[in-house]
Design a protein around this motif. Structure first.
Motif, PDB file in Angstrom:
ATOM      1  N   PHE A   1     -48.222  21.554  38.916  1.00 52.34           N
ATOM      2  CA  PHE A   1     -48.139  21.292  37.477  1.00 52.34           C
ATOM      3  C   PHE A   1     -46.939  20.414  37.158  1.00 52.34           C
ATOM      4  CE2 PHE A   1     -51.171  24.763  36.902  1.00 52.34           C
ATOM      5  CZ  PHE A   1     -51.883  24.339  35.791  1.00 52.34           C
ATOM      6  N   ALA A   2     -45.809  20.645  37.843  1.00 54.74           N
ATOM      7  CA  ALA A   2     -44.637  19.790  37.633  1.00 54.74           C
ATOM      8  C   ALA A   2     -44.940  18.358  38.040  1.00 54.74           C
ATOM      9  CB  ALA A   2     -43.454  20.343  38.426  1.00 54.74           C
ATOM     10  N   LEU A   3     -45.697  18.174  39.120  1.00 55.81           N
ATOM     11  CA  LEU A   3     -46.094  16.828  39.541  1.00 55.81           C
ATOM     12  C   LEU A   3     -46.976  16.161  38.492  1.00 55.81           C
ATOM     13  CD1 LEU A   3     -46.861  17.345  43.341  1.00 55.81           C
ATOM     14  CD2 LEU A   3     -45.072  15.908  42.368  1.00 55.81           C
ATOM     15  N   MET A   4     -47.882  16.930  37.903  1.00 61.69           N
ATOM     16  CA  MET A   4     -48.740  16.371  36.865  1.00 61.69           C
ATOM     17  C   MET A   4     -47.927  15.913  35.662  1.00 61.69           C
ATOM     18  SD  MET A   4     -52.079  16.431  37.595  1.00 61.69           S
ATOM     19  CE  MET A   4     -51.475  15.645  39.083  1.00 61.69           C
TER      20      MET A   4
ATOM     21  N   MET B   1     -38.710  36.444  26.729  1.00 60.06           N
ATOM     22  CA  MET B   1     -40.087  36.740  27.143  1.00 60.06           C
ATOM     23  C   MET B   1     -40.955  37.201  25.980  1.00 60.06           C
ATOM     24  SD  MET B   1     -39.893  38.662  30.814  1.00 60.06           S
ATOM     25  CE  MET B   1     -39.290  37.854  32.294  1.00 60.06           C
ATOM     26  N   ASP B   2     -40.328  37.901  25.033  1.00 65.24           N
ATOM     27  CA  ASP B   2     -41.095  38.482  23.930  1.00 65.24           C
ATOM     28  C   ASP B   2     -41.273  37.516  22.765  1.00 65.24           C
ATOM     29  OD1 ASP B   2     -41.142  40.821  25.430  1.00 65.24           O
ATOM     30  OD2 ASP B   2     -39.259  41.545  24.541  1.00 65.24           O
ATOM     31  N   THR B   3     -40.796  36.288  22.887  1.00 61.69           N
ATOM     32  CA  THR B   3     -40.912  35.300  21.814  1.00 61.69           C
ATOM     33  C   THR B   3     -42.056  34.336  22.116  1.00 61.69           C
ATOM     34  OG1 THR B   3     -39.422  33.695  22.834  1.00 61.69           O
ATOM     35  CG2 THR B   3     -38.413  35.459  21.527  1.00 61.69           C
ATOM     36  N   PRO B   4     -42.471  33.539  21.122  1.00 64.03           N
ATOM     37  CA  PRO B   4     -43.547  32.562  21.369  1.00 64.03           C
ATOM     38  C   PRO B   4     -43.108  31.351  22.186  1.00 64.03           C
ATOM     39  CG  PRO B   4     -43.346  33.105  19.017  1.00 64.03           C
ATOM     40  CD  PRO B   4     -42.127  33.624  19.697  1.00 64.03           C
ATOM     41  N   ILE B   5     -41.815  31.233  22.509  1.00 70.76           N
ATOM     42  CA  ILE B   5     -41.308  30.031  23.183  1.00 70.76           C
ATOM     43  C   ILE B   5     -42.015  29.772  24.516  1.00 70.76           C
ATOM     44  CG2 ILE B   5     -39.263  28.979  24.243  1.00 70.76           C
ATOM     45  CD1 ILE B   5     -37.569  30.301  22.102  1.00 70.76           C
ATOM     46  N   PRO B   6     -42.094  30.748  25.447  1.00 64.89           N
ATOM     47  CA  PRO B   6     -42.765  30.458  26.721  1.00 64.89           C
ATOM     48  C   PRO B   6     -44.227  30.064  26.550  1.00 64.89           C
ATOM     49  CG  PRO B   6     -41.479  32.477  26.877  1.00 64.89           C
ATOM     50  CD  PRO B   6     -41.539  32.112  25.431  1.00 64.89           C
ATOM     51  N   TYR B   7     -44.926  30.729  25.624  1.00 66.43           N
ATOM     52  CA  TYR B   7     -46.340  30.411  25.432  1.00 66.43           C
ATOM     53  C   TYR B   7     -46.517  29.028  24.803  1.00 66.43           C
ATOM     54  CZ  TYR B   7     -47.335  35.261  26.566  1.00 66.43           C
ATOM     55  OH  TYR B   7     -47.429  36.464  27.222  1.00 66.43           O
ATOM     56  N   SER B   8     -45.592  28.646  23.919  1.00 64.59           N
ATOM     57  CA  SER B   8     -45.657  27.302  23.333  1.00 64.59           C
ATOM     58  C   SER B   8     -45.411  26.245  24.399  1.00 64.59           C
ATOM     59  CB  SER B   8     -44.619  27.171  22.218  1.00 64.59           C
ATOM     60  OG  SER B   8     -44.845  28.131  21.204  1.00 64.59           O
ATOM     61  N   MET B   9     -44.412  26.486  25.266  1.00 58.94           N
ATOM     62  CA  MET B   9     -44.133  25.545  26.355  1.00 58.94           C
ATOM     63  C   MET B   9     -45.308  25.472  27.319  1.00 58.94           C
ATOM     64  SD  MET B   9     -40.134  26.518  27.088  1.00 58.94           S
ATOM     65  CE  MET B   9     -39.957  25.308  28.398  1.00 58.94           C
ATOM     66  N   ALA B  10     -45.906  26.626  27.624  1.00 56.83           N
ATOM     67  CA  ALA B  10     -47.072  26.643  28.512  1.00 56.83           C
ATOM     68  C   ALA B  10     -48.225  25.870  27.894  1.00 56.83           C
ATOM     69  CB  ALA B  10     -47.493  28.090  28.796  1.00 56.83           C
ATOM     70  N   GLY B  11     -48.414  26.041  26.585  1.00 53.05           N
ATOM     71  CA  GLY B  11     -49.484  25.318  25.910  1.00 53.05           C
ATOM     72  C   GLY B  11     -49.333  23.817  26.008  1.00 53.05           C
ATOM     73  N   VAL B  12     -48.083  23.324  26.027  1.00 50.48           N
ATOM     74  CA  VAL B  12     -47.838  21.886  26.156  1.00 50.48           C
ATOM     75  C   VAL B  12     -47.988  21.444  27.609  1.00 50.48           C
ATOM     76  CG1 VAL B  12     -46.124  20.066  25.886  1.00 50.48           C
ATOM     77  CG2 VAL B  12     -46.360  21.824  24.121  1.00 50.48           C
ATOM     78  N   PHE B  13     -47.312  22.136  28.524  1.00 53.25           N
ATOM     79  CA  PHE B  13     -47.314  21.719  29.925  1.00 53.25           C
ATOM     80  C   PHE B  13     -48.711  21.738  30.543  1.00 53.25           C
ATOM     81  CE2 PHE B  13     -42.687  23.237  30.249  1.00 53.25           C
ATOM     82  CZ  PHE B  13     -42.220  21.976  29.940  1.00 53.25           C
ATOM     83  N   PHE B  14     -49.493  22.756  30.215  1.00 46.16           N
ATOM     84  CA  PHE B  14     -50.794  22.913  30.862  1.00 46.16           C
ATOM     85  C   PHE B  14     -51.846  21.964  30.303  1.00 46.16           C
ATOM     86  CE2 PHE B  14     -49.626  27.587  31.889  1.00 46.16           C
ATOM     87  CZ  PHE B  14     -48.721  27.139  32.829  1.00 46.16           C
ATOM     88  N   LEU B  15     -51.474  21.197  29.257  1.00 42.57           N
ATOM     89  CA  LEU B  15     -52.374  20.148  28.776  1.00 42.57           C
ATOM     90  C   LEU B  15     -52.310  18.904  29.662  1.00 42.57           C
ATOM     91  CD1 LEU B  15     -51.928  20.176  24.881  1.00 42.57           C
ATOM     92  CD2 LEU B  15     -54.019  20.716  26.155  1.00 42.57           C
ATOM     93  N   PHE B  16     -51.198  18.719  30.360  1.00 41.64           N
ATOM     94  CA  PHE B  16     -50.996  17.485  31.107  1.00 41.64           C
ATOM     95  C   PHE B  16     -52.043  17.262  32.201  1.00 41.64           C
ATOM     96  CE2 PHE B  16     -46.969  17.404  28.962  1.00 41.64           C
ATOM     97  CZ  PHE B  16     -46.641  16.052  28.903  1.00 41.64           C
ATOM     98  N   PRO B  17     -52.435  18.264  32.996  1.00 44.77           N
ATOM     99  CA  PRO B  17     -53.497  18.008  33.981  1.00 44.77           C
ATOM    100  C   PRO B  17     -54.809  17.566  33.346  1.00 44.77           C
ATOM    101  CG  PRO B  17     -52.337  20.034  34.515  1.00 44.77           C
ATOM    102  CD  PRO B  17     -51.855  19.617  33.168  1.00 44.77           C
ATOM    103  N   ILE B  18     -55.150  18.161  32.198  1.00 43.85           N
ATOM    104  CA  ILE B  18     -56.381  17.769  31.523  1.00 43.85           C
ATOM    105  C   ILE B  18     -56.279  16.322  31.046  1.00 43.85           C
ATOM    106  CG2 ILE B  18     -57.914  18.273  29.579  1.00 43.85           C
ATOM    107  CD1 ILE B  18     -56.992  21.171  29.696  1.00 43.85           C
ATOM    108  N   ILE B  19     -55.133  15.968  30.454  1.00 42.46           N
ATOM    109  CA  ILE B  19     -54.922  14.586  29.991  1.00 42.46           C
ATOM    110  C   ILE B  19     -54.944  13.619  31.174  1.00 42.46           C
ATOM    111  CG2 ILE B  19     -53.265  13.029  28.903  1.00 42.46           C
ATOM    112  CD1 ILE B  19     -52.303  15.443  27.245  1.00 42.46           C
ATOM    113  N   PHE B  20     -54.283  13.995  32.259  1.00 40.69           N
ATOM    114  CA  PHE B  20     -54.188  13.116  33.427  1.00 40.69           C
ATOM    115  C   PHE B  20     -55.567  12.804  33.998  1.00 40.69           C
ATOM    116  CE2 PHE B  20     -53.923  12.514  38.019  1.00 40.69           C
ATOM    117  CZ  PHE B  20     -52.976  11.505  38.127  1.00 40.69           C
TER     118      PHE B  20
END
Length: 385
Positions: free
Chosen positions: A132-135, A180-199
């Motif tokens: 995922f980091a490579l993507m 861990m209990d905040t929306p921050i990790p899930y928001s970051m995941a939502g952005v990062f995990f879009l990159f493979p689909i876009i790529f």
């Protein structure tokens, strides 16, 4: 209750015997590789040197250990046998008659079984997070290196901003229970995990835009599979129940991707800035190809050598990082058998009993060594090419 023990040589033979599925799989791979080496391209060329053979075999050893962990491990990694608390290597569990080959830990769990099951956790998180980091790094590094100017300045500034932050402190902020209990990790995941689909969507569109039927199939599969993985990882709502990730695992995943992506970005940016001056890129521009077609189908394939080497090294770095986080108590759940957590648990009683700390330490060291040897062999082959 007095425990019975087996000798050191019997322990050695017992460990070899428990790994029988791995030895069979390695033998099959070795025979097939040697038989068809000339047809296997870069992978086959790795077997031209002892360094390459050693790197491939060590990495495959742990891959097959993770795959066959349920067969190799004699006990449940979380199973407790009270009489086996801090048992020495070779102790025989009275009820089952099974041997604790590497002894028991402070919670009376089998050290050998936990080491084996720990490989499954490490070999899922480290390579997946690296991919995922490579993507992310590749998707941002390509336009930065190709367009230059303001695009390059903005993206490079953001990458340098992340790189300038101390890594351990960065992980501490991202993986601590309060975050861990905040929306921050899930928001970051939502952005990062879009990159493979876009790529991959961009990759297929630039290649097959003049063949609508084939493009529809490619984009359909990309969106279907990518959306399924995205929903499972970000929302933990996989309708098939195959993809499931705990909040602490997601946080570690996101933290690794966030910290590793800028390094990949800088490598891709530098490679693109060099390759875009080549004649075949000028020829593609003369043909009227779009910039993204040139980046994905002309530039990126010619940058694959250094990126493959970097991926191997980065998986090793990520493995060490997971072990470091586990050692500081910032990794997975406390009962997790991953190698970092196992080393942390054993280190608290290191002066009294050293044997629980040694197996996960050697496992971590050997896997990273295999990745480094593999990266060295790949680097040698890329220089020859």
């Amino acid at each position: 209750m007095n425990l019975e023990f087996i000798g050191g040589f019997q322990i050695f033979l017992g460990v070899l015997a428990r790994f029988w599925p791995v030895w069979i799989a390695l033998a099959i791979i070795l025979v097939l590789t040697i038989s068809f080496k000339k047809r296997l391209g870069l992978y086959g060329q790795l077997f031209d040197s002892y360094v390459g053979i050693a790197g491939v075999m060590i990495c495959l050893f742990w891959v097959f250990t993770a795959i066959f962990s349920g067969t190799i491990a004699p006990f449940d990694p979380l199973g407790q046998f009270l009489v086996m608390k801090d048992a020495l290597p070779g102790a025989i569990e009275p009820n089952s008659g099974q041997v604790f080959l590497f002894g028991g830990d402070k919670l009376a769990r089998d050290v050998f079984s936990r080491m084996v099951y720990g490989s499954r956790i490490v070999l899922i998180i480290a390579p997946a997070a690296t991919m995922f980091a490579l993507m992310v790094g590749t998707t941002l590094g390509l336009p930065a290196g190709y367009y230059g100017g303001r695009v390059d300045s903005i993206l490079s500034f953001l990458a340098n901003l992340v790189l300038a932050f101390p890594v351990i402190l960065l992980f501490y902020l991202l993986v601590t229970p309060g975050i861990m209990d905040t929306p921050i990790p899930y928001s970051m995941a939502g952005v990062f995990f879009l990159f493979p689909i876009i790529f991959f969507s961009t990759l297929f569109y630039t290649r097959y835009k003049h063949r609508p039927a084939l493009l529809a199939v490619q984009l359909g599969l990309t969106l279907l599979i990518g959306g399924w993985i995205y929903v499972g990882l970000v929302f933990n709502a996989d309708p098939l129940g195959i993809i499931s990730i705990r909040p602490n695992e997601l946080n570690i995943f996101v933290a690794v991707v966030f910290a590793s992506s800028p390094g990949v970005f800088r490598i891709v940016r530098g490679l693109v800035m060099d390759i875009k001056t080549r004649d075949y890129v000028a020829a593609a521009q003369t043909r009227g190809e779009t910039p993204w077609y040139i980046m994905l189908w002309e530039v990126l394939p010619n940058a694959r050598g250094p990126l493959i080497v970097d991926a191997c090294l980065r998986i090793g770095y990520t493995t060490i990082l997971l072990g470091t986080l586990g050692y500081f108590g910032l990794g997975l759940a406390p009962e997790s058998p991953d190698w970092g957590t196992a080393i942390k648990d054993a280190s608290r009683l290191l002066r009294a009993t050293i044997h629980p700390a040694l197996p996960p330490t050697f496992a971590l060291m050997s896997f990273v060594l295999g990745l480094n040897l593999l990266a060295d062999a790949l680097r040698e082959q890329s220089l020859k090419d």
